[in-house]
Design a protein around this motif. Structure first.
Motif, PDB file in Angstrom:
ATOM      1  N   ARG A   1       2.106   6.075  -1.156  1.00  0.00           N
ATOM      2  CA  ARG A   1       1.986   7.248  -2.297  1.00  0.00           C
ATOM      3  C   ARG A   1       2.803   6.682  -3.635  1.00  0.00           C
ATOM      4  NH1 ARG A   1       3.537  12.900  -0.271  1.00  0.00           N
ATOM      5  NH2 ARG A   1       2.432  13.455  -2.485  1.00  0.00           N
ATOM      6  N   SER A   2       2.215   6.682  -4.555  1.00  0.00           N
ATOM      7  CA  SER A   2       2.931   5.849  -5.824  1.00  0.00           C
ATOM      8  C   SER A   2       2.998   6.826  -6.669  1.00  0.00           C
ATOM      9  CB  SER A   2       2.205   4.771  -6.348  1.00  0.00           C
ATOM     10  OG  SER A   2       0.939   5.286  -7.100  1.00  0.00           O
ATOM     11  N   GLU A   3       3.885   6.472  -7.804  1.00  0.00           N
ATOM     12  CA  GLU A   3       4.124   7.274  -8.986  1.00  0.00           C
ATOM     13  C   GLU A   3       3.021   7.965  -9.838  1.00  0.00           C
ATOM     14  OE1 GLU A   3       6.688   4.636 -11.410  1.00  0.00           O
ATOM     15  OE2 GLU A   3       8.358   5.393 -10.187  1.00  0.00           O
ATOM     16  N   GLY A   4       1.664   7.300  -9.367  1.00  0.00           N
ATOM     17  CA  GLY A   4       0.356   7.626 -10.207  1.00  0.00           C
ATOM     18  C   GLY A   4      -0.193   6.871 -11.189  1.00  0.00           C
ATOM     19  N   LEU A   5       0.777   5.916 -11.547  1.00  0.00           N
ATOM     20  CA  LEU A   5       0.083   5.085 -12.647  1.00  0.00           C
ATOM     21  C   LEU A   5      -1.203   4.368 -12.429  1.00  0.00           C
ATOM     22  CD1 LEU A   5       3.471   3.965 -14.364  1.00  0.00           C
ATOM     23  CD2 LEU A   5       2.015   5.822 -15.240  1.00  0.00           C
TER      24      LEU A   5
END
Length: 522
Positions: A484-488
């Motif tokens: 799960r990343s920061e969304g970029l």
């Protein structure tokens, strides 16, 4: 006397509007270096990301506005040519640069990015342990990416060997550094950077030697001046042919064409995955755009001497990329050999020399670039997990992707879309790119080369669908997590997927614009 001299002095005229996109990108890169040196540690990363995103978007906006003028009035500004080829290639580069920056910037929720905290730390050293303990993260990757992008944007516009070489080095030197900055498997990353540097210097030598021969042949440092000299000379001149071939070798190295491809799989595997995506997509656009200008302006005059050699290079590139890709067991190496095969496909469009072929090559490169940035963005998210499920290094082995369609259907489904585009399946951008380029090749009299390309496309589909079979029809592999990343990265991948679908479903508007792409000939 002084008054007379002052009266005779003419201030140089600088076409700031034409140079604005490159100045924005390079200026932001220089400003990013200052931010890295002077800004507070906590603010550097956020400011660097913001600068990179704003610069690429601003350059894209300026290029859209320039298209309205350049499409009707192309111009030559000394050694810099602003014509439809330049503007569209730069626009594609700005778009791909923006998407690549999003992937470069992404980190997991625990701050685990693709890059080492300080790449200068010796792997496994006390300094590296201290860097990790303090969660220190250098952010020079963003100005380096911008400086490289600025060099790429100069490449299609260069009308002189000096500018071509300077653009090549400005593009390449930051990439050599970026390739050595991987967070994990650092020694492999540094080895990849060294290979890229050594072989890149070798290719630069070919470009320089070819430029020297062409200067001696034509008495001019410009590509347009060479075209005039080639037309004026009667018969084959070995110095001119050798010079043109050596310049083309320098460009063929950058696109990864065989037999100049040896660096590609090792560098793609060892470099940080976001850098690999940026390099694989953007460098091909820049180098092929420069090749289009050089070939159509000069090399096509010698086509009776050069076509057999270049056709052999295209055929060898397709065969090597296709059949070496079949035996790969690593996702990144598979995509590396895939990129080699695609370089062979694009060469068909470069050689075709039919009306509209320039725009069709750019359409292929746009579709390939979107799928490439998206695919490598996904590869960076699939990791090996430890006993407690914490993410580790990237799970690039093919068997690690088994069952991903059951455990993470969105990730697997998006990767499926990009693989379909690489394979040239209808309703994807890759199908449109292959269709128009292969059509041009057939119209240009290279029917047997197109037949070979179709056969190679069928074989490449085999190793793409081998990954598809593993993702959707095999039992899930143990010890694999999707971070799960920061969304970029999710934003970049979503935009790449949307662009891939849009190019496949409604290609008309893009092809209509690209049909107006022409090269300003001397």
């Amino acid at each position: 006397m002084n008054l007379v001299a002052a009266a005779d002095f003419l201030a140089p005229t600088v076409a700031w509007a034409s140079l604005a996109p490159i100045l924005i990108v390079l200026g932001a890169g220089v400003l990013g270096v200052l931010v890295e040196a002077l800004a507070p540690v906590g603010a550097r990363r956020a400011v660097g990301i913001g600068l990179a995103c704003l610069a690429t978007l601003a350059a894209a906006v300026v290029l859209v506005s320039r298209w309205l003028k350049v499409s009707s009035e192309p111009s030559s500004l000394g050694e810099y040519i602003e014509d439809p080829l330049t503007v569209v290639a730069q626009l594609i580069l700005a778009v791909l640069g923006f998407l690549a920056v999003l992937v470069l910037a992404d980190r997991t929720r625990v701050g685990d990015g693709a890059f080492a905290g300080q790449p200068s730390d010796t792997p496994g050293s006390t300094e590296e342990e201290l860097t990790d303990a303090k969660a220190y993260q250098r952010s020079e990757v963003f100005p380096l990416a911008l400086l490289s992008l600025g060099g790429m944007m100069l490449f299609p516009a260069a009308d002189s060997y000096v500018m071509l070489f300077v653009a090549l080095e400005v593009m390449s030197l930051p990439l050599y550094i970026l390739a050595a900055t991987a967070r994990r498997r650092r020694q492999l990353s540094q080895e990849a950077a060294l290979k890229y540097f050594v072989l890149g210097a070798f290719s630069s030598g070919f470009l320089l030697m070819g430029s020297a021969l062409l200067y001696g042949f034509s008495g001019s440092l410009t590509i347009s001046g060479l075209a005039g000299a080639l037309v004026a000379r009667s018969g084959m001149d070995m110095i001119g042919v050798a010079g043109v071939l050596m310049v083309l070798v320098g460009l063929l190295f950058k696109v990864g064409a065989a037999p100049f491809h040896a660096w590609t799989p090792d560098v793609y595997t060892g470099a940080p995955t976001p850098v690999t995506g940026f390099m694989a997509a953007a460098v091909k656009v820049a180098a092929f755009a420069a090749m289009l200008r050089f070939y159509q302006t000069c090399a096509a005059i010698l086509q009776w001497d050069l076509v057999p050699v270049l056709v052999a290079v295209a055929a060898l590139t397709m065969v090597v990329g296709t059949f070496a890709g079949v035996v790969q067991t690593d996702v990144k190496r598979m995509l590396a050999f895939s990129s080699i095969a695609h370089a062979g496909f694009v060469l068909i469009g470069v050689l075709s020399l039919v009306q509209g072929s320039t725009g069709h090559v750019l359409a292929y490169l746009l579709a390939y670039g979107l799928a490439t940035v998206g695919a490598f963005g996904l590869v960076a998210l699939v990791r090996r997990g430890d006993a407690e499920g914490a993410p580790g290094a990237e799970a690039t082995a093919l068997e690690r992707w088994a069952g991903l369609g059951r455990t993470h259907p969105v990730i697997a489904g998006t990767m499926l879309l990009f693989l379909l585009s690489f394979a040239g399946i209808p309703l994807t951008g890759g199908f449109i790119g292959k269709f128009v380029v292969f059509s041009d090749g057939f119209a240009g009299g290279h029917g047997w080369l197109v037949a070979l390309a179709l056969a190679c496309s069928a074989v490449t589909a085999f190793f793409y669908f081998r990954l598809v079979r593993l993702m959707f029809f095999a039992e899930p592999a143990d010890g694999v997590v999707v971070v799960r990343s920061e969304g970029l990265s999710a934003v970049a991948v979503a935009l790449c997927a949307a662009g891939t679908l849009a190019l496949g479903v409604v290609p008309g508007p893009v092809l209509s614009v690209l049909s107006q792409v022409v090269i300003l000939l001397p």
